[in-house]
Design an enzyme around this catalytic site. Structure first.
Site: not given
Ligand SMILES: [Zn+2]
Length: 263
Positions: A58, A135
């Site tokens: 990301h 995450d």
């Molecule tokens: Zn992420």
């Protein structure tokens, strides 16, 4: 091993990290989105950033890569199957691979799918065990699965890998969401004493001084580790009429993740 947690202060509430060898001053930058703060911190400490690890693809984790590479010449490390989703990877890693930093730091790569399917957590085995969890595991919570992830894979990662780590493992995640996460735990398990005790300390807090939790604490106040709690299950059954009286842990996890998505 020296860990420097860098609070970005951005809207996504990212934490970046530097992990340094005290003998050589070499450092690994983990997800250095705020390249300016990361580089400035290394400069103040007298450290040389020689490697970068992206926990996953990301943009709020990879967006600082180019600037840190340009300033330091650091090698970029990421999941071995991430492919073109991260530009300029020098080393692809898989479960069991070790990232060495200087002479004293060794970090084991864990393959931890769920938030995305190419997610790496780093585990340190030193006298003070630590997990850089990206995450996947947050302080008091779990990552979402709606940008390329899968909640079943996330459950398996939690149950088979993260829950098995030593109780005194320090948890260093990619974001500060602790206040909201504790509120979610209390919405699911209002009598959770550990969450009740910690919430006032982090309400309206400065994330730069947020507590670093241990895995033992997580098992107390992170509802995603409390899958067999009778109170959690009872309340879930009020929401999901089809949930059996003794649901399996995976089902509880997935229902909690579903509720957290729209909470
Ligand atoms: Zn992420």
């Amino acid at each position: 091993m020296i860990v420097e947690r860098i609070w970005t202060g951005n809207a996504y509430r990212n934490y970046n990290y530097l992990v340094a060898c005290p003998e050589t001053g070499e450092a690994l930058a983990i997800d250095p989105l705020d390249s300016a703060k990361t580089l400035a911190t290394a400069r103040v400490k007298g450290w040389q950033i020689t490697q970068i690890l992206n926990t996953h693809e990301h943009h709020d984790h990879t967006g600082g890569n180019a600037a840190v590479v340009a300033a330091t010449g650091a090698r970029l490390i990421a999941h071995h199957r991430v492919g073109s989703r991260i530009a300029g990877v020098d080393r692809g890693v898989q479960a069991g691979d070790v990232i060495k930093v200087g002479r004293t730091v060794e970090l084991e790569c864990l393959d931890t799918p769920g938030h995305t399917m190419c997610h790496i957590c780093l585990r340190s085995h030193t006298e003070q065990p630590a997990l850089f969890s990206g995450d996947t595991l947050f302080n008091a919570g779990a990552g979402n699965c709606h940008n390329g992830g899968d909640p079943v894979a996330m459950y398996t990662t939690f149950a088979e890998q993260l829950a098995q780590l030593p109780d005194d493992t320090l948890v260093y995640p990619g974001h500060d969401y602790i206040e909201n996460n504790l509120k979610f735990t209390l919405s699911r398990e209002p009598g959770n004493a550990a969450a009740q005790a910690l919430l006032p300390q982090v309400t309206g807090h400065d994330a730069a001084t947020s507590p670093v939790t241990t895995l033992a604490q997580e098992k107390g106040f992170n509802v995603f580790f409390r899958l067999t709690s009778a109170a959690v299950i009872e309340r879930l059954r009020e929401h999901f009429a089809d949930l059996p009286a003794q649901p399996d842990a995976r089902t509880v996890f997935i229902k909690l993740r579903e509720l957290r998505n729209r909470w």
